[in-house]
Every structure is written in C-alpha cells, then in structure tokens.
Design a protein around this motif. Sequence first.
Motif, PDB file in Angstrom:
ATOM      1  N   LYS A   1       0.796  -1.501  -0.025  1.00  0.00           N
ATOM      2  CA  LYS A   1      -0.240   0.078  -0.017  1.00  0.00           C
ATOM      3  C   LYS A   1       1.028   1.250  -0.014  1.00  0.00           C
ATOM      4  O   LYS A   1       0.298   2.291  -0.738  1.00  0.00           O
ATOM      5  CB  LYS A   1      -0.905  -0.130   1.235  1.00  0.00           C
ATOM      6  CG  LYS A   1      -1.737   1.069   1.226  1.00  0.00           C
ATOM      7  CD  LYS A   1      -2.354   1.225   2.848  1.00  0.00           C
ATOM      8  CE  LYS A   1      -1.584   1.381   3.709  1.00  0.00           C
ATOM      9  NZ  LYS A   1      -2.057   1.520   5.055  1.00  0.00           N
TER      10      LYS A   1
ATOM     11  N   THR B   1       2.770   3.928  -3.576  1.00  0.00           N
ATOM     12  CA  THR B   1       1.519   4.727  -4.285  1.00  0.00           C
ATOM     13  C   THR B   1       1.553   4.702  -5.734  1.00  0.00           C
ATOM     14  O   THR B   1       2.758   4.258  -6.346  1.00  0.00           O
ATOM     15  CB  THR B   1       1.276   6.122  -3.835  1.00  0.00           C
ATOM     16  OG1 THR B   1       2.611   6.821  -4.175  1.00  0.00           O
ATOM     17  CG2 THR B   1       1.359   6.268  -2.179  1.00  0.00           C
TER      18      THR B   1
ATOM     19  N   LYS C   1      -4.620   0.314  -5.344  1.00  0.00           N
ATOM     20  CA  LYS C   1      -3.782   1.717  -5.274  1.00  0.00           C
ATOM     21  C   LYS C   1      -4.714   2.674  -5.889  1.00  0.00           C
ATOM     22  O   LYS C   1      -5.072   4.102  -5.479  1.00  0.00           O
ATOM     23  CB  LYS C   1      -2.461   1.589  -5.944  1.00  0.00           C
ATOM     24  CG  LYS C   1      -1.599   0.716  -5.500  1.00  0.00           C
ATOM     25  CD  LYS C   1      -0.230   0.652  -6.064  1.00  0.00           C
ATOM     26  CE  LYS C   1       0.638  -0.360  -5.627  1.00  0.00           C
ATOM     27  NZ  LYS C   1       0.779  -0.101  -4.128  1.00  0.00           N
TER      28      LYS C   1
ATOM     29  N   GLN D   1      -7.454   3.449  -3.530  1.00  0.00           N
ATOM     30  CA  GLN D   1      -6.929   4.549  -2.564  1.00  0.00           C
ATOM     31  C   GLN D   1      -6.690   5.784  -2.848  1.00  0.00           C
ATOM     32  O   GLN D   1      -7.137   6.561  -2.236  1.00  0.00           O
ATOM     33  CB  GLN D   1      -5.295   3.966  -2.207  1.00  0.00           C
ATOM     34  CG  GLN D   1      -4.712   4.653  -1.075  1.00  0.00           C
ATOM     35  CD  GLN D   1      -3.454   4.172  -0.775  1.00  0.00           C
ATOM     36  OE1 GLN D   1      -3.068   3.478  -1.608  1.00  0.00           O
ATOM     37  NE2 GLN D   1      -2.752   5.022   0.223  1.00  0.00           N
ATOM     38  N   GLU D   2      -6.880   6.089  -4.532  1.00  0.00           N
ATOM     39  CA  GLU D   2      -6.736   7.593  -4.816  1.00  0.00           C
ATOM     40  C   GLU D   2      -8.286   7.854  -5.141  1.00  0.00           C
ATOM     41  O   GLU D   2      -8.386   8.883  -5.892  1.00  0.00           O
ATOM     42  CB  GLU D   2      -6.023   7.426  -6.081  1.00  0.00           C
ATOM     43  CG  GLU D   2      -4.438   7.261  -5.701  1.00  0.00           C
ATOM     44  CD  GLU D   2      -3.676   8.233  -4.802  1.00  0.00           C
ATOM     45  OE1 GLU D   2      -4.318   9.380  -5.007  1.00  0.00           O
ATOM     46  OE2 GLU D   2      -2.705   8.050  -4.293  1.00  0.00           O
TER      47      GLU D   2
END
Length: 786
Positions: free
Chosen positions: A252, A255, A316, A319-320
């Motif tokens: 994680k 990035t 990822k 996550q964004e």
Amino acid sequence: MADGRPGRAFAADPSRGEQTNGPPDYFTLSVAPEAPAAAAEASPERAEPVVPADHPWAAMLAPPALGGRTPNAPALLRTPLTLPRTPGDVPPATQAHAPKDAPRASSAFLGVPGMPAAPTAPPTLEAPRPSPGVPRLFPKVPHEAEKRPNSAPNLSVPTLRLPGQCGAVPSGAALPQGALAARRPQMRTPSPNIPELASGRIQSLTAAALVERLQAEDPVLVVDIRPATAFGRGHIRDSVNLCAPSTLLKRKEFTLERLETQMLDPGAERERFATWRTHPANAWVIALDTDAVSATSMGRSTSGGGGPCLVGLLCKFAQEAYPGHLCWLHGGFTAFQALINAKPYIVRDEVQAVRAQSLPVSPEIVRPRGLSLEAFRLPTCDAQAPAQAANPFFDNIRQNLELSCGITDVVPLEPGELSEAQKARLPAFLQSLLALPSKKRAEHLAELFFRIEKSEQERLQGVMRRHSHGDARSDIAQLSARAAHPQSPTEREVPQDGAFPLSITAALERGMDNRYRNLWTFEHSRVKLSHPLDPNDPGSNYVNASFVNPLRHRGSHRVSIATQAPLPVTFLAFWEAIWEQNTHVIVMLAREFEAGRLQCHNYWTFASPKLSVEVEREETLTRADLGLTGDTNIAMHRVLLVRRGGATRRVHQFQYLNWPDHSVPDSADELLALSARADAARGAQDGPIVVHCSAGIGRTGTQIIIDAVVHYLRRVQARLDAAEQGAADRDASNVREARDVWYGSTDIIFEALSVMREQRMSVVQTVRQYVFIYLAVIHALAGSCT
C-alpha cells in the motif's frame, strides 16, 4: 524446556495465535504499537506461493459465491472480490515465542487499515544503556571505523567492526539506527482503509468483455504487469507495461505516483498511464498479467503477476478514489490472444528496438546475451527513499525493500538451563553471549544479522554499478581474500587479472535454469561443468550451484556445494556436476511439496542417453535410527545408482523431513544427528557434499554453516585438550591460534556467515535461522540442555 529440546522455542504454536503461513503481503499488515510485531519474510523461496482452498486467508481473498474461480462464467463482470473491512477482521501477526521482557515494537513498513501509516524515513532509536557489568553491545561508531580492516564483532571491546569488505555504516551513527530504529512507530494521520475502499469494486473481467470495452467509446486504461520481454512479444494496443516488483504492487505504501515516476520512463507510456487522473465515472482501469484465473493464485515468478499483484495494483487506484470501474482480466493475456476477434487489438514487437540496447564494449564487462543496459541500471529515487533497482533483475534484490523498512525480527535465543560444566565446554564468545540478559541477547543477534544483510545489499548494488558502468573504482563490489578460491585448501589473494569475480552475468543469461529469478551465482564460486552440455551453446556449462568454504581462512578446509533443487530442464546438468565433482552424498532439506506448493522435483529417478539415475534402496529413518529418543520419522535415506559411460557410482541421499520452509527445525539434535550420518557416508577421497533445499540459500546455508562451525570448534577444542594433557604439538603456533579462537571474543559464526555471503548470496535467509545456528552450535558443544 520441559522436554529438554531447546529448539522448540521456535516452533509455531497455534494456541498462541501464531501464524505458520502469513497472509499475502498486499494486505500490508502490521500490529498496533502495543503488541509485538512479527515481520513478513519475503524471499525467493516464497516467490510463488499458492493459498490452499482450506487456508484461513483463502476466504478473505476469494469471492463468496464461487471461491474466485469462475473460468466459464458468461457475465460481463464476475462476483466482486471480498476483502476484510475492519482491522478486527484481520488475523493478528505475532512474534513467535517472544520472552516476557522482549521489546515491544511495531513494524514500520506494514500498516493495518486504520492504523498509523509507515514513516517515510526511519526514526532514530537510542542505543540501550548497558546494565552494570554487561558489555556495551551498541557502541557509537568512530568516524574512522569504515577505514579499518573488517572482522567479526567483539563482545568485550567497545568498538564496531564491520563484516566482509562491504559492511559500511555511516560514520557517527549509532548501530541501532539500522535494524531496530524503523520498528518504532511514528504517529501520523491514519491512511485510508484500502480493503474497505476496494471491497465490492474490484471485479474480474472476461477476455470477451474486454474486447467489448475496447470497442466501446468509454475511456479505458489497460495496465499490463508482465515482464517487458513478454510484453514485447505481444500486448494490447495502447496498454501500459508496468513491470514493477510484485512486492511493490502489493504494498500500500508504494503509491500510484511512485509507480508512475519510478517505474515508467518519461514519454508516451507515462502520459497514457497518467490519463487515469481525468477519467470520468464511466471509465475503466483493467489490469492483466499472463494467465491469472484467481485472486488467490500467485502466478509463476517467470511470467509475472498473479491475483494478489493485480488486486494490489487496483487497490492503489481505489486508494486514490478513482471514480471508474476497477477490473482484472480473467485468464490474462493468454486468454485474450486466444480470441479471434481480439487479433486487431494485439500489437507485437514494438519494443524490440529498445530492448536491443547492449552493454558498452569493455574487456572488464561480460556482455550478457539478450540483456539491455536497463537490466543493470539503478534509477534516481526520492531522497527520502532508499535507492532501489527498478528493473526485471535487480528489483528483486530483497534487501532493497526489506532493509529500508527495518523488518529485522528480534528472535530470542533460549538454549535452556545449562550447567556450569556445560558452559565451560563453550568458547568464550558464546559464554559472553549467554551471560547477557535475554532481551539484550536477542537485540544483539538481530543487529549482527542486520549488518550482514546490509553488507549484501551494498555488495549487490555495487555489482550492478560495476556491470552497468564498468566502474572498478568502488570498493563496494570487491571480493575479500578470505572468500576467494573456495575450493583451495589455503587462503589465496583475489586475482588481479581484470576479471570481475562477483560477476553474475552467467546466472542472468541462464535465467531459465534458475528456480528463482532473484538468486544468482557469483562467477568466482559457481560450479562450472568441464564441458558445455550443448556444443553450440558455450553457456550450457552452467548450473545454479556454488562452492562454499566459510572457515577456510582459519585452516578448516571443508568445502560444500550449495545448490537449488534442480528443475527438470537442469537434471542433466545437476547430475553431470555431481559426477564431475565426485560427490557421493546429497543432503536434501525440503519436502517435495510444502503447504500445497512444489518445492523440489523428483530428480533421483532420471534417464537420458548420456546419464541415468535410479533408486537402489530406500528407507525411512526415525529418531531412534539416528541415536535419539523417540520413534518419529524424520528423514529418508536413498541409495542411488548413477550410471554414466559404462561406469556406475552409488550416491547417498539424505532427505530431512522436519524443516518447514522459511523456518527452523523443532530441535537441533535431529539436524546434528543427520549431518553426522551424512558425514559418515562420505568416503575419505570423495568430493564435496551437495546440500540443497528449494532455493538453496535459507535452509541450505543454515545447515552448511552449522556443520562447518561445529566441525571447526570441535577440532580447536581437541587441540587444546591435547595440549593440556601434555601431548606434544609439532607447531606451537597451532596451539596459540587455538587458544586465541577459544578464549578470544571473535564471533566465529558471524565471521563464517560473512564469508559465505560472498560465496553465495542470501545464504541463511532469516533472523530465526541465524539464531538457530547459535542454538545448534551450543547444543553440539555443550550437550543436551535441561
């Protein structure tokens, strides 16, 4: 210990919540600062793990309905991947059998969803203050320390000496800032819960559905994580080749921005990848590898990818807060190219011109066949981050990732109760070690192993710079005299003929002959066949095997051959090496299958026009057969008939069954007894014993160094006993040397492993295995402990 078997301190105990098989590392697990942390141990031996269907982690990775395997489902989107939503859903990681006074620490590189994220730079950790009467273990490093000759650590002298020729520690830095500093947690704003963001979003997509997506007008970004060579042979038009290390894809903390800037060269490909930032809600990001059909299968290490890599990459994007659809291609590129209507979207050989670059011509650089300059190039990374090799070869130097995160475990050494008479049978460096409190003893061993790992990281990075730029000025990649010429009975200087003894180009060229892609042999110590197997291929004299002789510089000429478990394509080369080296004993330290994963092929039944092998006799060895108490089956003994050119030889193979992958045996007595049996089967004129596990580094290196150190210290002890009894010694210097070894403070184990790492990389792979070496040596010299 209650059963008198000291090694049981390292056995996993389910009742304590210990995990013998960790979760896939794209979950990037850690524990809160209040609990001990057991760091994940990534290595070549876990390059291709498979999560069994009955494993407790499989339920977290598989769709609830069909377990993640729906090869014939006609739907456009399959069942969403189910991931844990809260930290409470995640089984705890524990530090196995940590003592009550063990340091409470947090692994800085891991992050449980909702817990503080890892610091960008490791914080400092003050050196522990020594108790009265206890030698200081973590001294301040003098500025001139890097210029002094390197040697093993000295427990009683308050100076730091570095291992090998490569162990450089920044001047003025306290030693604990290396291995242990990064374990201290640093409070930050909690990072987003990646599994919660991804739950219900990441889905599998059929190859036919991908064709429909490509025909539609919605924005689509296809990310291909296969190796560049496979991508060049064929890929989807306008796809982006993101050939990143699997560890980074699943981690994680690494990035999308770092993937983009560090893994993609500036140009059209990076620009295409960056379009995800402007995608609307109807857009698609589709990740693919070679042939993944499940979110739980890791895929082959040589083909790249696997379900966790694909899901880790898509996490990822989640996550964004990516607004569009996140999918991975079921069946990978293999399934896509099998479709007739997919042919117009497949492009081939577009990157051949780029890959055709070759290394600059230089007499000091061996040109690896078919490899580009990028294979040896270190990128420029962020100043806050350690230098990492972002290419298909050196991105797998495991220390590049592990040491930057401070994952060194602190494993206790608890040999049990030793009487004064037993302690008296130990050399001074082991007596000093046992005199330390348990916590300080564990920290000291962790720091020693960290220094060995750090030395190898710098050595391999130096090797890369040497290959890439022909830079012979740096002393980082120099071979020490004590590690050179491992077959020679006496220490000899490193040859100065312009050759590069630490070269790994032969191993890179023979990539298909290596079981794991991140384990290479050094040129100076690798086993070479006398003649190529193929007259038209000069490189076919290669076998992934190394001569190791850890204490030759001390007069103990005990050569072993450390090798990987041979592959079917290397069976002939393996047996040719056995024949040429006159080897009559093989020690096998792995089962054929472990945790549902193939560790070693059956090479002991083999036939070819040139050479054949068959089993003449096979027997199971129990503890009682090896002179121990109990009737548990612990090993197999096979007598093999090897026939070549009309001649026949008998080779003894001893297969130890009780050594779990990446761990240690329950006790040392079984391994010591088996080593003694193997040694007895070897004739006086026979060649080196061949030792292998799966990769030929972790368990293999541990067994070799235990055997070498025990044999050497017993010989020293016998020489001293003879001198004390008045027996004349022809050379008084031998007695003086024996006294210096026995009563001195030099750590022979640390010294031997430092030498072995220059002869075969990554031998003795974990802190737990390193601590087990001390335990086994103490057990062998002092006898049974209560």
